[in-house]
Design an enzyme around this catalytic site. Sequence first.
Site, PDB file in Angstrom:
ATOM      1  N   ASP A 490       0.852  -1.178   0.000  1.00  0.00           N
ATOM      2  CA  ASP A 490       0.000   0.000   0.000  1.00  0.00           C
ATOM      3  C   ASP A 490       0.890   1.230   0.000  1.00  0.00           C
ATOM      4  O   ASP A 490       2.049   1.137   0.378  1.00  0.00           O
ATOM      5  CB  ASP A 490      -0.789   0.044   1.322  1.00  0.00           C
ATOM      6  CG  ASP A 490      -2.093  -0.679   1.166  1.00  0.00           C
ATOM      7  OD1 ASP A 490      -2.367  -1.092   0.049  1.00  0.00           O
ATOM      8  OD2 ASP A 490      -2.824  -0.822   2.157  1.00  0.00           O
ATOM      9  N   THR A 492      -0.313   4.548   1.426  1.00  0.00           N
ATOM     10  CA  THR A 492      -0.558   5.351   2.618  1.00  0.00           C
ATOM     11  C   THR A 492      -0.170   4.612   3.885  1.00  0.00           C
ATOM     12  O   THR A 492      -0.648   3.511   4.120  1.00  0.00           O
ATOM     13  CB  THR A 492      -2.050   5.707   2.685  1.00  0.00           C
ATOM     14  OG1 THR A 492      -2.414   6.193   1.411  1.00  0.00           O
ATOM     15  CG2 THR A 492      -2.312   6.737   3.741  1.00  0.00           C
ATOM     16  N   ASP A 812      -4.509  -2.612   4.926  1.00  0.00           N
ATOM     17  CA  ASP A 812      -4.997  -2.117   6.210  1.00  0.00           C
ATOM     18  C   ASP A 812      -6.511  -2.101   6.274  1.00  0.00           C
ATOM     19  O   ASP A 812      -7.087  -2.175   7.334  1.00  0.00           O
ATOM     20  CB  ASP A 812      -4.441  -0.723   6.517  1.00  0.00           C
ATOM     21  CG  ASP A 812      -4.679   0.230   5.348  1.00  0.00           C
ATOM     22  OD1 ASP A 812      -5.356  -0.185   4.384  1.00  0.00           O
ATOM     23  OD2 ASP A 812      -4.189   1.363   5.389  1.00  0.00           O
TER      24      ASP A 812
END
Length: 1246
Positions: A490, A492, A812
């Site tokens: 990912d 972020t 996440d």
Amino acid sequence: MARNSFRGSKYKADANHDADFGCTLKELRSLMELRGPEGLQRIQECYGDVQGLCSRLKSSPTEGLSGQADDIARRKEEFGKNFIPPKKPKTFLQLVWEALQDVTLIILEVAAIISLGLSFYRPPDTERENCGRAAGGVDDEGEAEAGWIEGAAILLSVICVVLVTAFNDWSKEKQFRGLQSRIEQEQKFTVIRGGQVIQIPVAELVAGDIAQVKYGDLLPADGVLIQGNDLKIDESSLTGESDHVRKTLDKDPMLLSGTHVMEGSGRMLVTAVGVNSQTGIIFTLLGGGDDDGESEDEKEEKERKKKEKEEKKKEKERKKKEKKEKKGKKNKKQDGSDKKKGKDGTSVDTEPLSSEDGIDGEVKKKSNLPKKEKSVLQGKLTKLAVQIGKAGLFMSAITVIILVVLFLVDTFWIQGLPWIKDCTPIYIQFFVKFFIIGVTVLVVAVPEGLPLAVTISLAYSVKKMMKDNNLVRHLDACETMGNATAICSDKTGTLTMNRMTVVQVYVGDRHYRKVPEPELIPGKIMDLLITGISVNCAYTTKIMPPEREGGLPRQVGNKTECALLGFALDLRRDYQIIRSEYPEEKLFKVYTFNSVRKSMSTVLKNYDGSYRMFSKGASEILLKKCCKILTASGEPKFFKPRDRDDLMKMVIEPMASEGLRTICLAYRDFPASEGEPDWDNETDILTGLTCICVVGIEDPVRPEVPDAIRKCQRAGITVRMVTGDNINTARAIATKCGIINPGDDFLCLEGKEFNRRIRNELGEIEQERIDRIWPKLRVLARSSPTDKHTLVKGIIDSTVVEQRQVVAVTGDGTNDGPALKKADVGFAMGIAGTDVAKEASDIILTDDNFSSIVKAVMWGRNVYDSISKFLQFQLTVNVVAVIVAFTGACITQDSPLKAVQMLWVNLIMDTFASLALATEPPTEALLLRKPYGRNKPLISRTMMKNILGHAIYQLTIIFTLLFAGEQIFDIDSGRNAPLHAPPSEHYTIVFNTFVMMQLFNEINARKIHGERNVFDGIFNNLIFCSIVFGTFVVQIVIVQFGGKPFSCVGLSIDQWLWCVFLGFGCLLWGQLITTIPTSRLKFLKTAGHGTQKEEIPEEELEEMEDLDEIDHAEMELRRGQVLWCRGLQRIQTQIRVVNAFRQTTSPYEGLETPESRSSIHNFMTHPEFRIEDSEPAIPLIDDTDLEEDAPTKRNAIPPPLPPVVSSPNQNNNATDSRSFHRHKDIIKTAIPQPPGSPLHSLETSL
């Protein structure tokens, strides 16, 4: 009205009695068993409404509980704690008893006891001479009386081995439980106490708490909804229904523990916790069978199952015959995706079964997907151990036969003696002695330290990885990481700091490069802007004051929203004032953010009956829905497509190319005159917006990331970035991180383009199309969770490169669950990650940092190397010890290394060496080589060269000492000594030199890639140094003071120096071996491969069809049924421990496929546990569907709870009785075993 009833009932409750609550545990428990409308009806009948229930539980819907300690304690007493007690761990004595079950040890014990008994028998002196040469010749009475010592010594050493084994298992289990409780403590939940929103550990929740639930949560207790926004829950874990259930106050307010919040947010009143919650009740039902004996029903059940099994077997055989006949005729059109090729080219059709609700069909389809393979290392090792065990068994049998034959020939033929009755016990004593020698050869040959080494190495790594911010939930993930070839990360929070700040704004026709002064923004726009930010961000998101002076303010909740709230604070406005003006329950409707909408909207109702909606979302998506934009004067003007393109070019693209995330804020008014809009029709609601402003949010790259990515690339691991962000932002960040370098030939795609390229005209995904893209793809932007899953699956299933790719994925969000499960290793974020993501993952990054992943790679490779080091050491000792015992026995009719000595060597070799070599810390050098790949043999050719080279040196020395030692040292020869002769210096020197060589060879074994400096970094590993030193000290004690039990005599200083010198020769010889290039030695073979698909017998392939995961270790054990191979039992224990760990720490496997699950508070049961079904139905089977029939039936139709729950042989697993392994069923179907066979015990233990 509601208020009054609330107040009234409150007084009533108070008047009632101070300590009593207005409802009992039983009432609440029965309330939670009702679903939907029935539950609502019960609440209305008994309590008036939810407020009434709150007041009966003495809780306030807005303020929560007071949070006073005595109140909380009373609630825990009255309604239970939110804790499901795990199964008791095994006691040390149970583990000792288990270690004693080892067959080889039992054989040794029996032999030792017989030897003990016979040593007390002495024939009349006169006839002693007549029993042959070997028996006579002992002059000293005392010596003859010491005959019992050997038997006793063997018994003692057996006890030692058992204690060490049990201690190892015990400490391992303790470690695993420690890890388990650590995972439990990590889990926090948000509640309101005393009007304050706080986070408390899940175990602290009590009935009456007001809990805030939001997207991605896993509900830790049962409760009733008090207020909700667009709340959707995935209840498949309890009901098996995959559709998301909408929760509202007026239709279905019941929230159940163990279910997932897939959308929206809300507050709930906790009504049942721990064993009284729905999850807890099911747990208790599953775990309840532990203590009671089997009931009659269960016995009948077993009988019935047995019959069914037999019938099924007959059925299967009949099908096989039919299949063979049909095979000739069968020439159907093959369709790659629907048929699985058997080994011999027969295609096993997988048409869905004609079942009532098609569950079977589903299962069928699933069996076609490539399997996620479990621990490959464990499989390779088990296979190797089984092969060595077979060889050892063969050698020991031959040793015994040769000894016996030589003795008989010598006594009765060469000496020509008759068999005298009085001498029988003496002859038997000889046979027992030979037998003991044979068994000790076997003990030394079987490397039972192998599985131990793996477990120690993994457990040690797991413990150390905690310090590197990796919380490992599945042991084998640690080892798989060492083979990783690709990481899909990912953006972020993983590559960036996840501290978002607004740095640029486009507002009122101007583009500000930094946050403008409040005076520059027109008042009208300012009010809309601040109100929009305040109400249209989740109320759980807040900016808190910094923890220490001068620090940065703490961001709590969604980081993008934090950036917007921070922007409001930068404009010197307080969002909290507006939030208190519009509390959460006053919000008319909230459309929460999800991956499809990519935006969030909140509707407020004005006093005049009109509505105002605020929206925020990704700028390119939201601007398409805007038809007006606010100008510098604060008045809206029309916003045409052409204006939008200009804005994209002039503002949004420049922002994105600097790596900023662009968010558009907009609003829309619904005048009262137009009447009530249709709120469920989202497309109509979310159009005709007026754009307030566009902000550029910066999320700086973590400083350590570029370096970590460089390390990955050097280690042969490709890093890909998969993000939901704009492609320009993504490309800018990827360049900053070093994922793409200017001038490289790499692809950056958006989700739409990616989908267009991988799908054919019919819109189906084609593997060969993915294969054209993924090798060059580095950035996938604006991607949906399904794109992520497709990419991961595409890379794993790909066959363009010769090595199967091993993919690690970070995630996440709740929607990352499928990709995390699909990946070989799933990393979830410990801070930003939702519960769902954590449950689906294998490793949790406690600091959300990409560089921790690099550490995991290092540890994974280190595990592999540690095992190889241990193997190199172990096999050298095995080869030497077995050959010495065997040749010695054949030539001198007695093993030069005595039984007790062998057991001591076995103990250093196996247990201590596995500890010493398995705990080597990793070095940066591990990251300089490419990944090994799944098919790399455990024993490389370099290692084979080392093993054989050292074996040659050691054998030469030992045989020289054995046959010429008496001349060299000028001592008496120890060969051909009579039965109870005292120990000789000669044999003591042989034994001592042997042990010294092993000690120095242990240092050699620290390097396996042919490095010269074997002492490199030796002092970093204290365990290693202390074990080598400790062994040396114990060896001195054994030789000098061991005496009769160890068959040793004290040696002089020169003799000691010679022994040490010969041992030291190992190091010098090692340098010589290193000089020989491996490439020259063509004859060397590698060993310890994993099982290739081609080697698996067809029947097993068919059984495997049905497993979701292939467990290599288990397959190997089934293949190599070595009956009394000591290692097998040890391996079983190890696998049991590893499995136990695997099940304990995996709160539940599989989001899409609920499997054997067990966990702490949250677990998901599978449809198998629907307790109503007591009669398993027999599925209808098409003729085309053959082999897969039996296993499928097990998955498809929920059987009654298996009787395994009360099996006496429980494994050492915290939650074992509730973990049903499918393998177990399949083993039983596949190989009906007699209850005594080792496989049967394996079955029960697994």
